[in-house]
Design a protein around this motif. Structure first.
Motif, mmCIF file in Angstrom:
data_model
loop_
_atom_site.group_PDB
_atom_site.id
_atom_site.type_symbol
_atom_site.label_atom_id
_atom_site.label_comp_id
_atom_site.label_asym_id
_atom_site.label_seq_id
_atom_site.Cartn_x
_atom_site.Cartn_y
_atom_site.Cartn_z
ATOM 1 N N TYR A 263 0.849 -1.186 0.000
ATOM 2 C CA TYR A 263 0.000 0.000 0.000
ATOM 3 C C TYR A 263 0.888 1.241 0.000
ATOM 4 C CZ TYR A 263 -3.707 -3.056 1.919
ATOM 5 O OH TYR A 263 -4.632 -4.051 2.131
ATOM 6 N N ARG A 264 0.318 2.345 -0.464
ATOM 7 C CA ARG A 264 0.933 3.621 -0.159
ATOM 8 C C ARG A 264 -0.055 4.450 0.648
ATOM 9 N NH1 ARG A 264 2.382 7.530 -5.116
ATOM 10 N NH2 ARG A 264 2.151 9.130 -3.503
ATOM 11 N N GLN A 265 0.498 5.227 1.580
ATOM 12 C CA GLN A 265 -0.312 6.016 2.490
ATOM 13 C C GLN A 265 0.024 7.481 2.299
ATOM 14 O OE1 GLN A 265 0.345 5.240 6.678
ATOM 15 N NE2 GLN A 265 -1.387 6.481 7.306
ATOM 16 N N LEU B 96 -5.045 4.661 2.895
ATOM 17 C CA LEU B 96 -4.180 3.652 2.283
ATOM 18 C C LEU B 96 -4.786 3.224 0.950
ATOM 19 C CD1 LEU B 96 -3.529 3.339 5.430
ATOM 20 C CD2 LEU B 96 -2.752 1.057 4.806
ATOM 21 N N GLN C 187 -3.223 3.257 13.902
ATOM 22 C CA GLN C 187 -1.819 3.519 13.595
ATOM 23 C C GLN C 187 -1.288 4.515 14.617
ATOM 24 O OE1 GLN C 187 -0.935 5.555 9.861
ATOM 25 N NE2 GLN C 187 0.919 4.349 9.619
ATOM 26 N N GLY D 129 6.496 0.393 7.852
ATOM 27 C CA GLY D 129 6.460 1.390 6.788
ATOM 28 C C GLY D 129 7.837 1.875 6.369
ATOM 29 N N TYR E 1 5.187 3.912 2.337
ATOM 30 C CA TYR E 1 4.827 2.626 1.748
ATOM 31 C C TYR E 1 4.713 1.582 2.855
ATOM 32 C CZ TYR E 1 5.627 4.710 -2.761
ATOM 33 O OH TYR E 1 5.541 5.519 -3.865
#
Lengths: 114, 114
Positions: free
Chosen positions: A35-37, A43, B38, A108, A89
């Motif tokens: 995923y990218r955040q 996400l 998170q 991450g 990521y």
């Protein structure tokens, strides 16, 4: 405890460079995800893999590729990094035994592309 | 296709006060629903999930959520928050057939005021 590790916490690259992000899980999970955040976007799934050498595109695969040669390792590749790929990521894995499985996330990698 | 909406991007709450973080989903098929948390500089971890059965789901750290099919909602609640609950909270959904692809909301940043 499930452990998902990512090769780097912080990474700085230049535009046009080839970038490899590595993810390793130690629980023999079938599924792995990238995923990218981004702030305000949550996400977004880039690619996932449900078996060795198998991959499926997620919602935003453009500009990325992946590799899964071994069950425990899932690599994300940026063939030619661009500034709009600056992001956090996150890698995740799940058992793959049933739908509704929990996904377990790594810490991450914050990638900056200059 | 499914989507997940978290209308509140930021929620400030006084310590020991109750909190509700809202999540709505849309899907043409039945879904599984998740809340992930998170903490600063960490990856995501599962708080709780709804797969089937009782609509009230209890999770870790005193959180609970209620699945409401008619309202297409899965709001997260805690009766009394602590400083340590400061984090970003993500609601997510997956369909109950096909693959385990998760669709995430954009996240809610919970800030606890001492």
């Amino acid at each position: 405890d499930v452990k998902v590790t990512q090769s780097s916490r912080y990474l700085v690259k230049r535009t046009g460079e080839k970038v490899f992000l590595e993810c390793v899980q130690d629980m023999d999970h079938e599924n792995m995800f990238w995923y990218r955040q981004d702030p305000g976007l949550g996400l977004r799934l880039i690619y996932f893999s449900y078996d060795v050498k198998m991959k499926e595109k997620g919602d935003i695969p453009e500009g990325y590729s992946v590799s899964r040669e071994k069950k425990e390792r899932f690599s994300l590749i940026l063939e030619s990094a661009s500034t709009n790929q600056t992001s956090m990521y996150l890698c995740a894995s799940s058992p793959g035994t049933s739908l509704g499985d929990t996904q377990y996330f790594g810490p991450g990698t914050r990638l900056t592309v200059l | 296709a499914q989507s997940v909406t978290q209308l509140d991007s930021q929620v400030p709450v006084f310590e020991e006060a109750p909190v509700e973080l809202r999540c709505n989903y849309s899907s043409s098929v039945s879904v599984y629903l998740f809340w992930y948390v998170q903490y600063p500089n960490q990856g995501l971890q599962l708080l709780l999930k709804y797969l089937s059965g009782s609509t009230l789901v209890k999770g870790i750290n005193g959180f609970e959520a209620e699945f409401n099919k008619s309202q297409t909602s899965f709001h997260l609640r805690k009766p009394s928050v602590h400083i340590s609950d400061t984090a970003e909270y993500f609601c997510a959904a997956s369909s109950n057939f096909g693959n385990e692809k998760l669709t995430f909301g954009t996240g809610t940043r919970l800030t606890i005021i001492p």
